[in-house]
Design a protein around this motif. Structure first.
Motif, PDB file in Angstrom:
ATOM      1  N   THR A 237     -32.326 -10.693 -51.607  1.00 55.46           N
ATOM      2  CA  THR A 237     -33.014 -11.832 -52.225  1.00 55.46           C
ATOM      3  C   THR A 237     -32.776 -13.123 -51.441  1.00 55.46           C
ATOM      4  OG1 THR A 237     -31.148 -12.233 -53.727  1.00 55.46           O
ATOM      5  CG2 THR A 237     -32.928 -10.822 -54.538  1.00 55.46           C
ATOM      6  N   GLY A 238     -32.125 -13.009 -50.289  1.00 51.26           N
ATOM      7  CA  GLY A 238     -31.905 -14.178 -49.437  1.00 51.26           C
ATOM      8  C   GLY A 238     -30.747 -15.067 -49.870  1.00 51.26           C
ATOM      9  N   ASN A 239     -29.921 -14.602 -50.784  1.00 48.63           N
ATOM     10  CA  ASN A 239     -28.766 -15.382 -51.259  1.00 48.63           C
ATOM     11  C   ASN A 239     -27.526 -15.015 -50.449  1.00 48.63           C
ATOM     12  OD1 ASN A 239     -29.888 -16.882 -53.543  1.00 48.63           O
ATOM     13  ND2 ASN A 239     -30.231 -14.854 -54.401  1.00 48.63           N
ATOM     14  N   THR A 240     -27.481 -15.446 -49.203  1.00 48.13           N
ATOM     15  CA  THR A 240     -26.380 -15.047 -48.331  1.00 48.13           C
ATOM     16  C   THR A 240     -25.037 -15.633 -48.768  1.00 48.13           C
ATOM     17  OG1 THR A 240     -26.936 -16.813 -46.774  1.00 48.13           O
ATOM     18  CG2 THR A 240     -27.832 -14.618 -46.318  1.00 48.13           C
ATOM     19  N   ASP A 241     -25.037 -16.803 -49.408  1.00 48.86           N
ATOM     20  CA  ASP A 241     -23.771 -17.354 -49.902  1.00 48.86           C
ATOM     21  C   ASP A 241     -23.174 -16.453 -50.983  1.00 48.86           C
ATOM     22  OD1 ASP A 241     -23.989 -19.500 -48.194  1.00 48.86           O
ATOM     23  OD2 ASP A 241     -24.681 -20.901 -49.735  1.00 48.86           O
ATOM     24  N   LEU A 242     -24.023 -15.952 -51.872  1.00 53.19           N
ATOM     25  CA  LEU A 242     -23.542 -15.058 -52.927  1.00 53.19           C
ATOM     26  C   LEU A 242     -23.177 -13.686 -52.354  1.00 53.19           C
ATOM     27  CD1 LEU A 242     -25.990 -15.998 -55.814  1.00 53.19           C
ATOM     28  CD2 LEU A 242     -23.615 -16.725 -55.488  1.00 53.19           C
ATOM     29  N   GLN A 243     -23.909 -13.252 -51.351  1.00 52.28           N
ATOM     30  CA  GLN A 243     -23.568 -12.010 -50.663  1.00 52.28           C
ATOM     31  C   GLN A 243     -22.160 -12.119 -50.071  1.00 52.28           C
ATOM     32  OE1 GLN A 243     -25.833 -11.285 -47.102  1.00 52.28           O
ATOM     33  NE2 GLN A 243     -25.079  -9.189 -46.873  1.00 52.28           N
ATOM     34  N   GLN A 244     -21.924 -13.207 -49.369  1.00 55.33           N
ATOM     35  CA  GLN A 244     -20.612 -13.425 -48.754  1.00 55.33           C
ATOM     36  C   GLN A 244     -19.526 -13.495 -49.827  1.00 55.33           C
ATOM     37  OE1 GLN A 244     -20.059 -17.245 -46.867  1.00 55.33           O
ATOM     38  NE2 GLN A 244     -18.490 -16.424 -45.492  1.00 55.33           N
ATOM     39  N   HIS A 245     -19.811 -14.174 -50.919  1.00 53.20           N
ATOM     40  CA  HIS A 245     -18.839 -14.291 -52.005  1.00 53.20           C
ATOM     41  C   HIS A 245     -18.423 -12.905 -52.512  1.00 53.20           C
ATOM     42  CE1 HIS A 245     -16.796 -16.084 -55.465  1.00 53.20           C
ATOM     43  NE2 HIS A 245     -17.332 -15.095 -56.152  1.00 53.20           N
ATOM     44  N   CYS A 246     -19.387 -12.034 -52.737  1.00 51.22           N
ATOM     45  CA  CYS A 246     -19.080 -10.682 -53.224  1.00 51.22           C
ATOM     46  C   CYS A 246     -18.254  -9.901 -52.208  1.00 51.22           C
ATOM     47  CB  CYS A 246     -20.369  -9.902 -53.497  1.00 51.22           C
ATOM     48  SG  CYS A 246     -21.253 -10.417 -54.952  1.00 51.22           S
ATOM     49  N   LEU A 247     -18.679  -9.948 -50.964  1.00 46.29           N
ATOM     50  CA  LEU A 247     -17.967  -9.205 -49.920  1.00 46.29           C
ATOM     51  C   LEU A 247     -16.526  -9.685 -49.787  1.00 46.29           C
ATOM     52  CD1 LEU A 247     -20.753  -9.016 -47.195  1.00 46.29           C
ATOM     53  CD2 LEU A 247     -19.955  -7.160 -48.684  1.00 46.29           C
ATOM     54  N   LEU A 248     -16.334 -10.994 -49.826  1.00 46.20           N
ATOM     55  CA  LEU A 248     -14.980 -11.538 -49.705  1.00 46.20           C
ATOM     56  C   LEU A 248     -14.149 -11.263 -50.958  1.00 46.20           C
ATOM     57  CD1 LEU A 248     -15.675 -14.901 -47.865  1.00 46.20           C
ATOM     58  CD2 LEU A 248     -14.531 -12.860 -46.941  1.00 46.20           C
ATOM     59  N   ALA A 249     -14.777 -11.309 -52.128  1.00 41.29           N
ATOM     60  CA  ALA A 249     -14.052 -11.008 -53.370  1.00 41.29           C
ATOM     61  C   ALA A 249     -13.500  -9.582 -53.329  1.00 41.29           C
ATOM     62  CB  ALA A 249     -14.958 -11.201 -54.586  1.00 41.29           C
ATOM     63  N   VAL A 250     -14.328  -8.653 -52.878  1.00 43.58           N
ATOM     64  CA  VAL A 250     -13.896  -7.255 -52.773  1.00 43.58           C
ATOM     65  C   VAL A 250     -12.759  -7.140 -51.759  1.00 43.58           C
ATOM     66  CG1 VAL A 250     -14.577  -4.949 -51.967  1.00 43.58           C
ATOM     67  CG2 VAL A 250     -16.067  -6.227 -53.524  1.00 43.58           C
ATOM     68  N   HIS A 251     -12.965  -7.706 -50.594  1.00 36.23           N
ATOM     69  CA  HIS A 251     -11.973  -7.562 -49.523  1.00 36.23           C
ATOM     70  C   HIS A 251     -10.644  -8.213 -49.904  1.00 36.23           C
ATOM     71  CE1 HIS A 251     -11.032  -6.296 -45.511  1.00 36.23           C
ATOM     72  NE2 HIS A 251     -10.432  -7.446 -45.294  1.00 36.23           N
ATOM     73  N   HIS A 252     -10.703  -9.403 -50.455  1.00 31.10           N
ATOM     74  CA  HIS A 252      -9.470 -10.086 -50.845  1.00 31.10           C
ATOM     75  C   HIS A 252      -8.729  -9.330 -51.940  1.00 31.10           C
ATOM     76  CE1 HIS A 252     -10.948 -14.110 -49.051  1.00 31.10           C
ATOM     77  NE2 HIS A 252     -10.365 -13.356 -48.154  1.00 31.10           N
ATOM     78  N   ARG A 253      -9.462  -8.727 -52.879  1.00 30.74           N
ATOM     79  CA  ARG A 253      -8.803  -7.954 -53.944  1.00 30.74           C
ATOM     80  C   ARG A 253      -8.098  -6.737 -53.340  1.00 30.74           C
ATOM     81  NH1 ARG A 253      -9.025  -6.944 -59.623  1.00 30.74           N
ATOM     82  NH2 ARG A 253      -9.461  -9.164 -59.756  1.00 30.74           N
ATOM     83  N   LEU A 254      -8.764  -6.061 -52.412  1.00 28.94           N
ATOM     84  CA  LEU A 254      -8.131  -4.909 -51.769  1.00 28.94           C
ATOM     85  C   LEU A 254      -6.847  -5.321 -51.050  1.00 28.94           C
ATOM     86  CD1 LEU A 254     -11.249  -3.102 -50.260  1.00 28.94           C
ATOM     87  CD2 LEU A 254      -9.837  -2.302 -52.175  1.00 28.94           C
ATOM     88  N   LEU A 255      -6.906  -6.420 -50.319  1.00 34.57           N
ATOM     89  CA  LEU A 255      -5.726  -6.881 -49.585  1.00 34.57           C
ATOM     90  C   LEU A 255      -4.624  -7.338 -50.533  1.00 34.57           C
ATOM     91  CD1 LEU A 255      -7.288  -8.786 -46.556  1.00 34.57           C
ATOM     92  CD2 LEU A 255      -6.607  -6.376 -46.723  1.00 34.57           C
ATOM     93  N   LYS A 256      -5.008  -7.973 -51.615  1.00 31.72           N
ATOM     94  CA  LYS A 256      -4.020  -8.414 -52.606  1.00 31.72           C
ATOM     95  C   LYS A 256      -3.268  -7.219 -53.182  1.00 31.72           C
ATOM     96  CE  LYS A 256      -3.642 -10.730 -57.078  1.00 31.72           C
ATOM     97  NZ  LYS A 256      -4.377 -11.317 -58.182  1.00 31.72           N
TER      98      LYS A 256
END
Length: 158
Positions: free
Chosen positions: A87-106
């Motif tokens: 849908t062209g919402n790259t900021d929200l795309q990035q937010h989701c990807l980083l949320a997942v990655h940060h949770r895994l690392l945490k």
């Protein structure tokens, strides 16, 4: 997590019964995947967003995160990120990807999390982030994330 797809009444109800919450996650993911396959992005975002928020709720309720709960979080987060990309919402795309990655690392940094086999989860998450940053032309940001993630993996699994 900053997203809010569930109303407070549903959030409270689902927080009280993990088995009901898990059943709703399965139902909403199935509906979200169907909408995703049919390219009905707005409908997919609704279902997948609820699944993502619910998976966060389930994870937060566990003293020790289970691999199943982490997988739920990762799958729903990556599906939601793909919807935002479409849908062209790259900021929200990035937010989701980083949320997942940060949770895994945490989780990986925690004493209980080191006992979980998260290497493949982190590697897959890095692939998704790498693709995103490559498309955005921001390879430097990804290289830093990749370096830190690999360092943590090395410390935990070797």
């Amino acid at each position: 997590m900053a997203f809010q797809f569930l109303c407070s009444a549903h959030r409270q109800q689902l927080a009280q019964d993990a088995s009901v919450a898990q059943a709703r996650w399965d139902e909403w993911m199935a509906a979200g995947r169907r909408a995703f396959a049919e390219r009905e992005w707005r409908m997919a975002v609704r279902y997948l967003g609820c699944s993502f928020e619910l998976s966060d709720l389930l994870l937060t309720s566990e003293r020790v995160p289970s691999l199943t709960s982490l997988d739920r979080f990762m799958v729903s987060g990556h599906f939601l990120a793909e919807c935002f990309a479409n849908t062209g919402n790259t900021d929200l795309q990035q937010h989701c990807l980083l949320a997942v990655h940060h949770r895994l690392l945490k989780v990986l940094r925690s004493p209980d999390g080191r006992a979980l086999p998260l290497q493949r989860n982190v590697e897959f998450s890095l692939q998704m982030l790498g693709r995103f940053y490559e498309e955005e032309g921001n390879r430097d940001a990804f290289e830093h994330c990749q370096r830190e993630s690999r360092r943590l993996l090395q410390r935990c699994y070797h």
